[in-house]
Design an enzyme around this catalytic site. Sequence first.
Site, PDB file in Angstrom:
ATOM      1  N   SER A 402       0.822  -1.209   0.000  1.00 17.96           N
ATOM      2  CA  SER A 402       0.000   0.000   0.000  1.00 17.96           C
ATOM      3  C   SER A 402       0.854   1.257   0.000  1.00 17.96           C
ATOM      4  O   SER A 402       0.329   2.338  -0.263  1.00 17.96           O
ATOM      5  CB  SER A 402      -0.972  -0.002   1.179  1.00 17.96           C
ATOM      6  OG  SER A 402      -0.393  -0.517   2.322  1.00 17.96           O
ATOM      7  N   HIS A 423      -3.341  -3.439  -5.678  1.00 21.67           N
ATOM      8  CA  HIS A 423      -3.637  -2.914  -4.344  1.00 21.67           C
ATOM      9  C   HIS A 423      -5.104  -3.155  -4.026  1.00 21.67           C
ATOM     10  O   HIS A 423      -5.985  -2.463  -4.526  1.00 21.67           O
ATOM     11  CB  HIS A 423      -3.291  -1.421  -4.302  1.00 21.67           C
ATOM     12  CG  HIS A 423      -3.489  -0.785  -2.970  1.00 21.67           C
ATOM     13  ND1 HIS A 423      -3.878   0.514  -2.808  1.00 21.67           N
ATOM     14  CD2 HIS A 423      -3.367  -1.294  -1.722  1.00 21.67           C
ATOM     15  CE1 HIS A 423      -3.985   0.782  -1.514  1.00 21.67           C
ATOM     16  NE2 HIS A 423      -3.689  -0.305  -0.838  1.00 21.67           N
ATOM     17  N   GLU A 435      -6.720  -1.159  -7.148  1.00 20.12           N
ATOM     18  CA  GLU A 435      -5.820  -0.208  -7.792  1.00 20.12           C
ATOM     19  C   GLU A 435      -4.697  -1.002  -8.433  1.00 20.12           C
ATOM     20  O   GLU A 435      -4.030  -1.794  -7.752  1.00 20.12           O
ATOM     21  CB  GLU A 435      -5.223   0.731  -6.721  1.00 20.12           C
ATOM     22  CG  GLU A 435      -5.699   2.146  -6.800  1.00 20.12           C
ATOM     23  CD  GLU A 435      -5.007   3.038  -5.767  1.00 20.12           C
ATOM     24  OE1 GLU A 435      -4.781   4.198  -6.078  1.00 20.12           O
ATOM     25  OE2 GLU A 435      -4.701   2.578  -4.651  1.00 20.12           O
TER      26      GLU A 435
HETATM   27  P1  NAI Z   1      -0.516  -9.105   8.119  1.00 21.72           P
HETATM   28  O1  NAI Z   1       0.562  -8.766   9.063  1.00 21.72           O
HETATM   29  O2  NAI Z   1      -1.880  -9.385   8.598  1.00 21.72           O
HETATM   30  O3  NAI Z   1      -0.080 -10.354   7.210  1.00 21.72           O
HETATM   31  C1  NAI Z   1       1.199 -10.536   6.673  1.00 21.72           C
HETATM   32  C2  NAI Z   1       1.434 -12.044   6.587  1.00 21.72           C
HETATM   33  O4  NAI Z   1       2.586 -12.275   5.789  1.00 21.72           O
HETATM   34  C3  NAI Z   1       1.674 -12.719   7.927  1.00 21.72           C
HETATM   35  O5  NAI Z   1       0.774 -13.792   8.079  1.00 21.72           O
HETATM   36  C4  NAI Z   1       3.101 -13.223   7.817  1.00 21.72           C
HETATM   37  O6  NAI Z   1       3.312 -14.446   8.488  1.00 21.72           O
HETATM   38  C5  NAI Z   1       3.265 -13.390   6.329  1.00 21.72           C
HETATM   39  N1  NAI Z   1       4.635 -13.334   5.866  1.00 21.72           N
HETATM   40  C6  NAI Z   1       5.614 -12.489   6.253  1.00 21.72           C
HETATM   41  N2  NAI Z   1       6.745 -12.740   5.559  1.00 21.72           N
HETATM   42  C7  NAI Z   1       6.479 -13.764   4.726  1.00 21.72           C
HETATM   43  C8  NAI Z   1       7.242 -14.459   3.754  1.00 21.72           C
HETATM   44  N3  NAI Z   1       8.504 -14.157   3.511  1.00 21.72           N
HETATM   45  N4  NAI Z   1       6.640 -15.455   3.066  1.00 21.72           N
HETATM   46  C9  NAI Z   1       5.356 -15.782   3.301  1.00 21.72           C
HETATM   47  N5  NAI Z   1       4.593 -15.143   4.207  1.00 21.72           N
HETATM   48  C10 NAI Z   1       5.152 -14.143   4.918  1.00 21.72           C
HETATM   49  O7  NAI Z   1      -0.558  -7.882   7.063  1.00 21.72           O
HETATM   50  P2  NAI Z   1      -1.733  -7.405   6.099  1.00 21.72           P
HETATM   51  O8  NAI Z   1      -2.520  -6.370   6.772  1.00 21.72           O
HETATM   52  O9  NAI Z   1      -2.407  -8.574   5.520  1.00 21.72           O
HETATM   53  O10 NAI Z   1      -0.901  -6.674   4.962  1.00 21.72           O
HETATM   54  C11 NAI Z   1      -0.189  -7.371   3.968  1.00 21.72           C
HETATM   55  C12 NAI Z   1       0.171  -6.418   2.851  1.00 21.72           C
HETATM   56  O11 NAI Z   1      -1.002  -5.838   2.330  1.00 21.72           O
HETATM   57  C13 NAI Z   1       1.048  -5.257   3.274  1.00 21.72           C
HETATM   58  O12 NAI Z   1       1.914  -4.965   2.209  1.00 21.72           O
HETATM   59  C14 NAI Z   1       0.046  -4.133   3.479  1.00 21.72           C
HETATM   60  O13 NAI Z   1       0.611  -2.859   3.336  1.00 21.72           O
HETATM   61  C15 NAI Z   1      -0.905  -4.423   2.352  1.00 21.72           C
HETATM   62  N6  NAI Z   1      -2.241  -3.859   2.499  1.00 21.72           N
HETATM   63  C16 NAI Z   1      -2.887  -3.894   3.703  1.00 21.72           C
HETATM   64  C17 NAI Z   1      -4.158  -3.373   3.825  1.00 21.72           C
HETATM   65  C18 NAI Z   1      -4.877  -3.460   5.138  1.00 21.72           C
HETATM   66  O14 NAI Z   1      -5.942  -2.819   5.259  1.00 21.72           O
HETATM   67  N7  NAI Z   1      -4.424  -4.223   6.091  1.00 21.72           N
HETATM   68  C19 NAI Z   1      -4.854  -2.765   2.671  1.00 21.72           C
HETATM   69  C20 NAI Z   1      -4.120  -2.865   1.440  1.00 21.72           C
HETATM   70  C21 NAI Z   1      -2.853  -3.363   1.383  1.00 21.72           C
END
Ligand code: NAI
Length: 699
Positions: A402, A423, A435
């Site tokens: 994001s 996105h 997006e």
């Molecule tokens: P989260 O922290 O809930 O999930 C991230 C997951 O990735 C965790 O389960 C973790 O174990 C896993 N992970 C970390 N490193 C890894 C690897 N090397 N290989 C496989 N899995 C791995 O985070 P969330 O909120 O789901 O965000 C994920 C992405 O989405 C980020 O880039 C965030 O900026 C983006 N995003 C988030 C939004 C939101 O509202 N939370 C909206 C739009 C985009």
Amino acid sequence: MVENSANRDGVSVLRIDNPPVNALGPHSVAPLLESLRTAVSDPTVRAVVLAGARGTFSGGADMKTFGVTPSPRPHTRDLIDAIEASPKPVVAAIEGVAMGGGLEVALACDARVAASDARLALPEITRGLLPGAGGTQRLPRLIGVGPALAMILGGEPVGAARAAELGLVDRVARGDAVEDAAELARSLAGAPRRRVSEQAATPDAAALEAARRKAQPEARGGLAEHAAIACVADAVDVPFAEGLVRERQRFVDLIASEQSKARIHVFFAEREAAKPPAGAATPAPVRTAAVIGGGTMGTGIAMACANAGVDVTLVDLQPDLLERARGIIAGNYGATLSKGKLSQADHDARIARIAFATSLDAAANVDLVIEAVFEEMDVKQDVFRKLDAIARRGAILATNTSTLDVDAIAGVTARPQDVVGMHFFSPANVMKLLEIVRGARTSPDTVARALAVAKQLKKVGVVAGNCDGFIGNRMLYTYTRQAGFLLEEGAPPQRIDAVIKDFGFPMGPFAMGDLAGLDVGWRIRKRRHAEHPPEGRYSRVADRLCELGRFGQKTGAGYYRYESGSRTPVPDPDVDAIVRECAREGGIVQRDVADDEILKRCMYPLINEGAKILAEGIAARPGDIDVVWVYGYGFPAFRGGPLRWADAIGLRSIVADLETFEREHGDAFTPSPLLRELAASGGSFGTMKTVDAKEPARA
Ligand code: NAI
């Protein structure tokens, strides 16, 4: 051309024919009128079946003819009048869809037979309109006031089985709908006609009252809802002919309203945004996907894939997190099943489409990889380096980042042309916006494929250039920043939220922050401030709340407090004290801030930043920005998005207000050169010339 098939054993089958969806307009209606006249005068014809060519009845009126006055003849109502006047029975055979005017034509028939997969709807409300060809008068007579209100105000399609339960169709075809309709038509031949217009609608004051209570106020997007409810009330209270006259008048008033024009603008802007870049190849649908990262977003994205029939593997390094994701997915689908919104078979199929893995190797042979790991550059780059080695050639490699630089992520691979930002918005299985972030080296084919994925996932895809925050979050920042300043200047959170909600957003910025979690932004700010300390005015309120562990709803307190188990924000004097302290530290004298200032200080920066985004080519068209804001951030659709709304106010007056704010609050409000230019020349966003910025920028 209408294929007026040979007289089938005394039944003449007429077909609405206007590719692709058999829209109703002069070209499709004129030949039908002619064929109907022939059928009526042919003594060997005893009854008529009205069907659609190529397996679909009719998608309704041609939207391009909306608002054209006088509406070109012959129109849908001429066809309906001819059906009403026919001495011989007419049965509608509904295959595919019967939408809007198409369904209104079917309602004028003696009976309706639906194919088992047919879908029927009156979607006019989503364009700020009402069914204007007798739909509001016939539907309540046919299925009752309550169910008619639900269809007209909901705008959602009903399936054949439900339509039969409602009495909207007489039967669901066992085999070929046209054959079944012909059989029914034969059985009606010779008997008196069964005109819906001659039935009475059963009064249901309670249903009307409930609908009025539920409708949005007229000024807040509810014009069409209230007009439609009044029409349905007329179906009970006044003779049919009088009801038709009133329906027409209300329809004509709505067509002229800004609310309807704004919604139709969003409809066309959405279509425009979905067009692939010039010259890109037509992409094949994706069949398999891998989603990397089983957190909040990854879980939702995997469900969005499964919902669209894509086989998907969710990859997370941590088995316990994967188990958690599995539980969330099962719980989510289970809830939809128990609400009756999903059949057992669909439920099982969707769950079966999602596999789980702890190794990136699962991404080896898929068409599409979507990365949703932690928002940290080195973690993402590490994943993309590995994907570059593992993924098959030509797979789309997408990142759901994001805030991070898509080019820096693409740069660690040997195939930056295949890397693109996708996105999603949270919850990703629900929110419609996607997006699509075009990096400097993303190929037009990859952009076209990403747009096709959006469509496949039933999302609205909008292409954005690569910059901090892309289109949506970059604009959001300017708005929430001002909301934070207004807080320090003396407007309490509940007041600011009320102004924004009253404008038409589902929620104000502080209730929204509490819902999303304040810690997310806090983490991003801490990282950014370590790199570059904030410049200019900075409000400490959000950081102070997070330092106290007030992360929003999830911790029971944020900008508001929440009773245990409740999502209702309760104003909190502790927050007022924190705000007063921050204001004192910043030397800000608190005052009574007027609602008008709150609205303009929050919304005008959106317009100004939108203009910058256009000038930089980050967005291709003003409509793209409007679509992002309506579908991703809840900007009221009845205002058409920030730039359409700006045009409605007038750019000159917006520039004048921005200049006043600039004098009082500094250069955050300096009008952008494009905005000034448009205002000075009497122009608008709607009439400005745009280039196709989906093509990579040339230096
Ligand atoms: P989260 O922290 O809930 O999930 C991230 C997951 O990735 C965790 O389960 C973790 O174990 C896993 N992970 C970390 N490193 C890894 C690897 N090397 N290989 C496989 N899995 C791995 O985070 P969330 O909120 O789901 O965000 C994920 C992405 O989405 C980020 O880039 C965030 O900026 C983006 N995003 C988030 C939004 C939101 O509202 N939370 C909206 C739009 C985009």
